[in-house]
Design a protein around this motif. Structure first.
Motif, PDB file in Angstrom:
ATOM      1  N   LEU A  79       0.853  -1.182   0.000  1.00  0.00           N
ATOM      2  CA  LEU A  79       0.000   0.000   0.000  1.00  0.00           C
ATOM      3  C   LEU A  79       0.887   1.229   0.000  1.00  0.00           C
ATOM      4  CD1 LEU A  79      -2.537  -1.027   2.778  1.00  0.00           C
ATOM      5  CD2 LEU A  79      -2.878  -1.120   0.319  1.00  0.00           C
ATOM      6  N   SER A  80       0.538   2.204  -0.821  1.00  0.00           N
ATOM      7  CA  SER A  80       1.270   3.459  -0.842  1.00  0.00           C
ATOM      8  C   SER A  80       0.721   4.357   0.261  1.00  0.00           C
ATOM      9  CB  SER A  80       1.112   4.149  -2.198  1.00  0.00           C
ATOM     10  OG  SER A  80       1.669   5.447  -2.148  1.00  0.00           O
ATOM     11  N   VAL A  81       1.605   4.969   1.005  1.00  0.00           N
ATOM     12  CA  VAL A  81       1.169   5.910   2.026  1.00  0.00           C
ATOM     13  C   VAL A  81       1.198   7.336   1.491  1.00  0.00           C
ATOM     14  CG1 VAL A  81       1.801   4.435   3.950  1.00  0.00           C
ATOM     15  CG2 VAL A  81       3.480   6.057   3.044  1.00  0.00           C
ATOM     16  N   GLU A  82       1.682   7.510   0.257  1.00  0.00           N
ATOM     17  CA  GLU A  82       1.747   8.832  -0.350  1.00  0.00           C
ATOM     18  C   GLU A  82       0.658   9.063  -1.390  1.00  0.00           C
ATOM     19  OE1 GLU A  82       5.678   9.006  -1.905  1.00  0.00           O
ATOM     20  OE2 GLU A  82       6.559   9.493   0.032  1.00  0.00           O
ATOM     21  N   ARG A  83       0.203   8.009  -2.030  1.00  0.00           N
ATOM     22  CA  ARG A  83      -0.792   8.148  -3.088  1.00  0.00           C
ATOM     23  C   ARG A  83      -2.182   7.896  -2.538  1.00  0.00           C
ATOM     24  NH1 ARG A  83       0.683   4.593  -8.037  1.00  0.00           N
ATOM     25  NH2 ARG A  83      -1.040   5.794  -8.850  1.00  0.00           N
ATOM     26  N   SER A  84      -3.161   8.533  -3.125  1.00  0.00           N
ATOM     27  CA  SER A  84      -4.545   8.295  -2.742  1.00  0.00           C
ATOM     28  C   SER A  84      -5.266   7.614  -3.894  1.00  0.00           C
ATOM     29  CB  SER A  84      -5.242   9.609  -2.379  1.00  0.00           C
ATOM     30  OG  SER A  84      -5.251  10.471  -3.489  1.00  0.00           O
ATOM     31  N   ALA A  85      -6.418   7.080  -3.619  1.00  0.00           N
ATOM     32  CA  ALA A  85      -7.194   6.395  -4.645  1.00  0.00           C
ATOM     33  C   ALA A  85      -7.684   7.401  -5.684  1.00  0.00           C
ATOM     34  CB  ALA A  85      -8.375   5.674  -4.014  1.00  0.00           C
ATOM     35  N   ILE A  86      -7.804   6.932  -6.901  1.00  0.00           N
ATOM     36  CA  ILE A  86      -8.349   7.775  -7.959  1.00  0.00           C
ATOM     37  C   ILE A  86      -9.826   7.985  -7.684  1.00  0.00           C
ATOM     38  CG2 ILE A  86      -8.829   7.899 -10.431  1.00  0.00           C
ATOM     39  CD1 ILE A  86      -6.348   6.133 -10.838  1.00  0.00           C
ATOM     40  N   GLU A  87     -10.277   9.190  -7.903  1.00  0.00           N
ATOM     41  CA  GLU A  87     -11.686   9.498  -7.668  1.00  0.00           C
ATOM     42  C   GLU A  87     -12.564   8.622  -8.547  1.00  0.00           C
ATOM     43  OE1 GLU A  87     -14.574  13.226  -8.499  1.00  0.00           O
ATOM     44  OE2 GLU A  87     -12.643  13.665  -7.595  1.00  0.00           O
ATOM     45  N   GLU A  88     -13.583   8.027  -7.937  1.00  0.00           N
ATOM     46  CA  GLU A  88     -14.483   7.162  -8.682  1.00  0.00           C
ATOM     47  C   GLU A  88     -15.311   7.996  -9.654  1.00  0.00           C
ATOM     48  OE1 GLU A  88     -18.086   4.025  -7.864  1.00  0.00           O
ATOM     49  OE2 GLU A  88     -16.687   4.504  -6.250  1.00  0.00           O
ATOM     50  N   ARG A  89     -15.460   7.475 -10.859  1.00  0.00           N
ATOM     51  CA  ARG A  89     -16.222   8.176 -11.894  1.00  0.00           C
ATOM     52  C   ARG A  89     -17.334   7.276 -12.389  1.00  0.00           C
ATOM     53  NH1 ARG A  89     -10.623   8.928 -14.119  1.00  0.00           N
ATOM     54  NH2 ARG A  89      -9.881  10.747 -13.024  1.00  0.00           N
ATOM     55  N   PRO A  90     -18.374   7.855 -12.992  1.00  0.00           N
ATOM     56  CA  PRO A  90     -19.444   7.032 -13.551  1.00  0.00           C
ATOM     57  C   PRO A  90     -18.921   6.165 -14.692  1.00  0.00           C
ATOM     58  CG  PRO A  90     -20.041   9.372 -13.599  1.00  0.00           C
ATOM     59  CD  PRO A  90     -18.627   9.275 -13.120  1.00  0.00           C
ATOM     60  N   ALA A  91     -19.497   5.016 -14.879  1.00  0.00           N
ATOM     61  CA  ALA A  91     -19.105   4.122 -15.968  1.00  0.00           C
ATOM     62  C   ALA A  91     -19.503   4.746 -17.303  1.00  0.00           C
ATOM     63  CB  ALA A  91     -19.780   2.767 -15.798  1.00  0.00           C
ATOM     64  N   PRO A  92     -18.711   4.501 -18.362  1.00  0.00           N
ATOM     65  CA  PRO A  92     -19.087   5.006 -19.689  1.00  0.00           C
ATOM     66  C   PRO A  92     -20.428   4.412 -20.121  1.00  0.00           C
ATOM     67  CG  PRO A  92     -16.854   4.140 -19.686  1.00  0.00           C
ATOM     68  CD  PRO A  92     -17.449   3.812 -18.363  1.00  0.00           C
ATOM     69  N   PRO A  93     -21.180   5.118 -20.951  1.00  0.00           N
ATOM     70  CA  PRO A  93     -22.514   4.640 -21.333  1.00  0.00           C
ATOM     71  C   PRO A  93     -22.515   3.322 -22.102  1.00  0.00           C
ATOM     72  CG  PRO A  93     -21.959   6.696 -22.476  1.00  0.00           C
ATOM     73  CD  PRO A  93     -20.861   6.398 -21.528  1.00  0.00           C
ATOM     74  N   ASP A  94     -21.406   2.961 -22.758  1.00  0.00           N
ATOM     75  CA  ASP A  94     -21.373   1.724 -23.548  1.00  0.00           C
ATOM     76  C   ASP A  94     -21.010   0.498 -22.732  1.00  0.00           C
ATOM     77  OD1 ASP A  94     -18.826   2.696 -23.181  1.00  0.00           O
ATOM     78  OD2 ASP A  94     -18.115   1.995 -25.136  1.00  0.00           O
TER      79      ASP A  94
END
Length: 100
Positions: free
Chosen positions: A84-99
Motif C-alpha cells: 500500500l502506498s502511504v503517499e498516493r490516494s485512490a483515484i476518484e471514482e467516476r461514472p461508468a461510460p454509457p457503452d
C-alpha cells in the motif's frame, strides 16, 4: 488482523510517514475466530493473535509471507500479498461510460 504488530490507527499511519510503501497480506479462509476478534475492541497492548490463541487454549500456527516479513495464519486457504502506498490516494471514482 495484524499478527503481530500495531493496528492501523492515526498513530500507526503517522509512523508510516517516512516509508514509500507498506506491505499487507489479505487472508481468505483463515481460522473462523479471526474476523470476530478483529472486530472486538480489545486494548491496544493485547495482541490479536494471542487473544485468539487464548480463546482456543493454544497458539495460532502462523507462517511468514513469501514477499514480506508479515505473518499469516498457516491454515489460510488464500493469501494475497501486496504493498500500500502511504503517499498516493485512490483515484476518484467516476461514472461508468454509457457503452458498458
Amino acid at each position: 488482523m495484524s499478527i503481530p504488530g500495531p493496528r492501523i490507527t492515526a498513530g500507526g499511519i503517522a509512523d508510516l510517514a517516512g516509508r514509500q510503501v507498506q506491505p499487507y497480506a489479505l487472508v481468505q479462509g483463515g481460522d473462523p475466530a479471526i474476523p470476530f476478534v478483529g472486530g472486538i475492541p480489545i486494548p491496544d497492548h493485547v495482541d490479536e493473535a494471542g487473544f485468539v490463541g487464548a480463546l482456543y487454549g493454544e497458539p495460532i500456527e502462523v507462517v511468514t509471507c513469501e514477499l514480506s516479513d508479515l505473518n499469516v495464519p498457516a491454515r489460510a486457504e488464500t493469501v494475497i500479498e501486496g504493498h500500500l502506498s502511504v503517499e498516493r490516494s485512490a483515484i476518484e471514482e467516476r461514472p461508468a461510460p454509457p457503452d458498458c
